[in-house]
Design an enzyme around this catalytic site. Structure first.
Site, PDB file in Angstrom:
ATOM      1  N   LYS A   1      18.724 -61.415  39.777  1.00 14.15           N
ATOM      2  CA  LYS A   1      19.506 -61.460  40.873  1.00 14.15           C
ATOM      3  C   LYS A   1      20.134 -60.371  41.527  1.00 14.15           C
ATOM      4  O   LYS A   1      20.851 -59.557  40.539  1.00 14.15           O
ATOM      5  CB  LYS A   1      20.570 -62.540  40.589  1.00 14.15           C
ATOM      6  CG  LYS A   1      20.436 -64.033  41.057  1.00 14.15           C
ATOM      7  CD  LYS A   1      21.421 -64.747  40.743  1.00 14.15           C
ATOM      8  CE  LYS A   1      21.925 -65.654  41.885  1.00 14.15           C
ATOM      9  NZ  LYS A   1      23.070 -66.712  41.187  1.00 14.15           N
TER      10      LYS A   1
HETATM   11  O1  G3P Z   1      25.411 -69.103  41.535  1.00  9.24           O
HETATM   12  C1  G3P Z   1      25.735 -69.097  43.077  1.00  9.24           C
HETATM   13  C2  G3P Z   1      26.443 -70.039  43.744  1.00  9.24           C
HETATM   14  O2  G3P Z   1      25.989 -71.279  43.439  1.00  9.24           O
HETATM   15  C3  G3P Z   1      27.817 -69.853  43.346  1.00  9.24           C
HETATM   16  O3  G3P Z   1      28.479 -71.088  43.733  1.00  9.24           O
HETATM   17  O4  G3P Z   1      30.358 -72.539  43.751  1.00  9.24           O
HETATM   18  O5  G3P Z   1      30.690 -70.130  43.298  1.00  9.24           O
HETATM   19  O6  G3P Z   1      30.437 -71.021  45.474  1.00  9.24           O
HETATM   20  P1  G3P Z   1      30.117 -71.193  44.079  1.00  9.24           P
END
Ligand code: G3P
Length: 228
Positions: free
Chosen positions: A83
């Site tokens: 990533k």
């Molecule tokens: O892993 C990337 C993403 O899914 C993170 O989500 O919940 O931290 O906004 P969040």
């Protein structure tokens, strides 16, 4: 649509992988920090639990170090996807890693223009963060709509749309309707997708009626076989 799970919690991954519904895993530095464990150790364990792609995020911000970190992460297992952030250096590193045969998931995408740049850099996946857009009063699902439309209009684009920052069931359903390739789900969201009060109520009634018959399917089968 493929389902990835968005966690670095090995116990959760083991449990959910056993459902047969999980196609891959995504992690990020915050999720790794939450485990309190060594990144490489956790990554190795996760890669052994699922056959599908496992996203592991770099922590560098300059292209040269991103590439070096990406190579180190990719060496952990053949199913690692690196990533990189959606920055000029992140996309430069994406191009290099992709040319070396390492698939890249470009993360922190908040606009269709950024998604177009990631596709041009050869990204295997683009991760639009829909929940974080909703959090600031913008429309996360509109971004998924724009990217799927944009990618659909450019037949040479092979980048898969990986819907991230998913907060609830309807995000998943709407992303599927829009033709997104993947949704990465926090374990709680995947578990929540099973739930419906009428399923619980219906099952309870069926089981209560069945108990009244005094029968057992397994012993009934045995009897049936014996009678043949
Ligand atoms: O892993 C990337 C993403 O899914 C993170 O989500 O919940 O931290 O906004 P969040």
């Amino acid at each position: 649509m493929k389902f990835f799970i968005d966690t670095a919690d090995v116990a959760e991954i083991r449990d959910l992988a056993a459902t047969g519904l999980v196609d891959g895993v995504t992690t990020n530095p915050s999720l790794i920090a939450k485990t309190g464990r060594d990144f490489f150790e956790v990554l190795g364990e996760i890669c052994g639990l699922v056959d599908g792609p496992v996203s592991a995020e770099v922590a560098a911000t300059d292209a040269e170090t991103i590439v070096a970190e990406g190579r180190a992460l990719a060496a952990v297992a053949p199913n690692v996807v690196v990533k990189t952030p959606l920055t000029p250096d992140g996309l430069k590193a994406c191009r290099t890693l992709t040319e070396e045969g390492t698939p890249v998931n470009v993360t922190l995408c908040f606009s269709a223009a950024q998604a177009l740049l990631a596709a041009k850099a050869g990204a295997a996946y683009i991760s639009p963060f829909i929940g974080r857009l909703d959090d600031i009063g913008a429309d996360g699902m509109q971004l998924v709509h724009d990217i799927t439309e944009l990618y659909g209009a450019q037949p040479e684009i092979e980048t898969q749309v990986l819907v991230a920052s998913v907060r609830h069931t309807m995000h998943v359903v709407d992303a599927a309707k829009m033709g997104a390739d993947v949704a990465t789900l926090p374990p709680k969201v995947l578990r929540g997708m099973f739930d419906h009060p009428l399923t619980d109520k219906g099952l309870e009634a069926f089981l209560a009626d069945w108990r009244k018959t005094g029968q057992s399917i397994l012993s009934g089968t045995a009897k049936g076989r014996a009678a043949e």
